[in-house]
Enzyme design. Structure first.
Site: not given
Ligand SMILES: [Zn+2]
Length: 270
Positions: A2-3
């Site tokens: 996840p960014e």
């Protein structure tokens, strides 16, 4: 992994269920997920603390508690669930926090790369991070000067969390495509106008990612649909939405990198 937009979405979604809740007990099912304090001190220290706010810095989820901060980095496969505190925990749950409203917060992590910190000052974990790309203080001039001060290619530099916080492979490829910059462009060769385009590309990409609740692809996070709107990332062989040229893939520092050879010509190419 996840960014920024995915982590932001997770933190926002946790807020209504967690803010104001008191931690009744904590169960450490896989102690190595915990970076600090030592497992023997963890339960006593977190018990009784109230969750004041949920937020994010870079790719870290931050729960502000009465006296401490709980930081969580999901890495490859981490996930957080809030559910009724009844019955057995799920497979691969690594930490479970019972809350005062009959729910529990579970940190699940199949691959065990995720990490949790309970600290008095979040800066002792996040202190090395670069600026937040959506902060007011991060503007085109700041970005231009930072690019000039480094001598690295744009792709690896933008992935470097000490240069800029929160971007990973997806959002770097998408930002460079919007800015019409080749991933291998040397940072010190970027002009002020290109730096402004890059700044704008980063902001637009992150804002769109957040608006679409992030992207749901090769990790457990399944909330958003930004993956349906990618311009370059993982679109090898498909037409560029801007010019129709087929998107190409190269390896940059072992990371798959997607770009349009026409919109993003090589440095010095034309
Ligand atoms: Zn193109």
């Amino acid at each position: 992994m996840p960014e920024l937009p995915e982590v932001e979405t997770i933190a926002r979604n946790l807020r209504p269920a967690l803010v104001g809740r008191k931690v009744i007990t904590a169960h450490l099912l896989w102690p190595r997920s915990l970076e600090t304090p030592p497992p023997g001190q963890f339960q006593d220290r977190i018990t009784g603390q109230i969750i004041r706010e949920t937020g994010r810095r870079g790719k870290f989820i931050i729960l502000q508690l009465s006296t401490d901060y709980l930081l969580i980095h999901l890495r490859m496969s981490g996930d957080l669930r809030v559910e009724p505190d009844v019955g057995a925990v799920a497979a691969h749950d690594r930490m479970v926090f019972s809350l005062d409203d009959g729910n529990r917060l579970a940190f699940n992590d199949t691959r065990k790369f995720g990490r949790v910190w309970l600290v008095e000052d979040p800066a002792c974990v996040t202190g090395d991070l670069g600026p937040e790309p959506l902060d007011e203080a991060f503007n085109p001039v700041v970005l231009y000067q930072a690019l000039q001060a480094r001598r690295r290619q744009l792709k690896p530099l933008l992935l470097d969390q000490t240069f800029l916080a929160g971007l990973g492979n997806i959002y770097v490829d998408e930002s460079l495509h919007r800015a019409c910059l080749h991933p291998l462009t040397p940072s010190q060769s970027v002009t002020p106008a290109q730096a402004e385009a890059l700044w704008q590309g980063i902001r637009e990409t992150l804002h769109e990612g957040i608006r679409r609740n992030g992207a749901s692809i090769d990790w457990v996070y399944r909330g958003g649909d930004f993956q349906n709107y990618f311009r370059a990332y993982q679109r090898t062989g498909q037409p560029c939405p801007q010019c129709g040229t087929l998107i190409e893939r190269i390896l940059v520092g072992q990371r798959g990198t997607h770009y349009c050879p026409d919109c993003q010509p090589p440095f010095g190419g034309r």
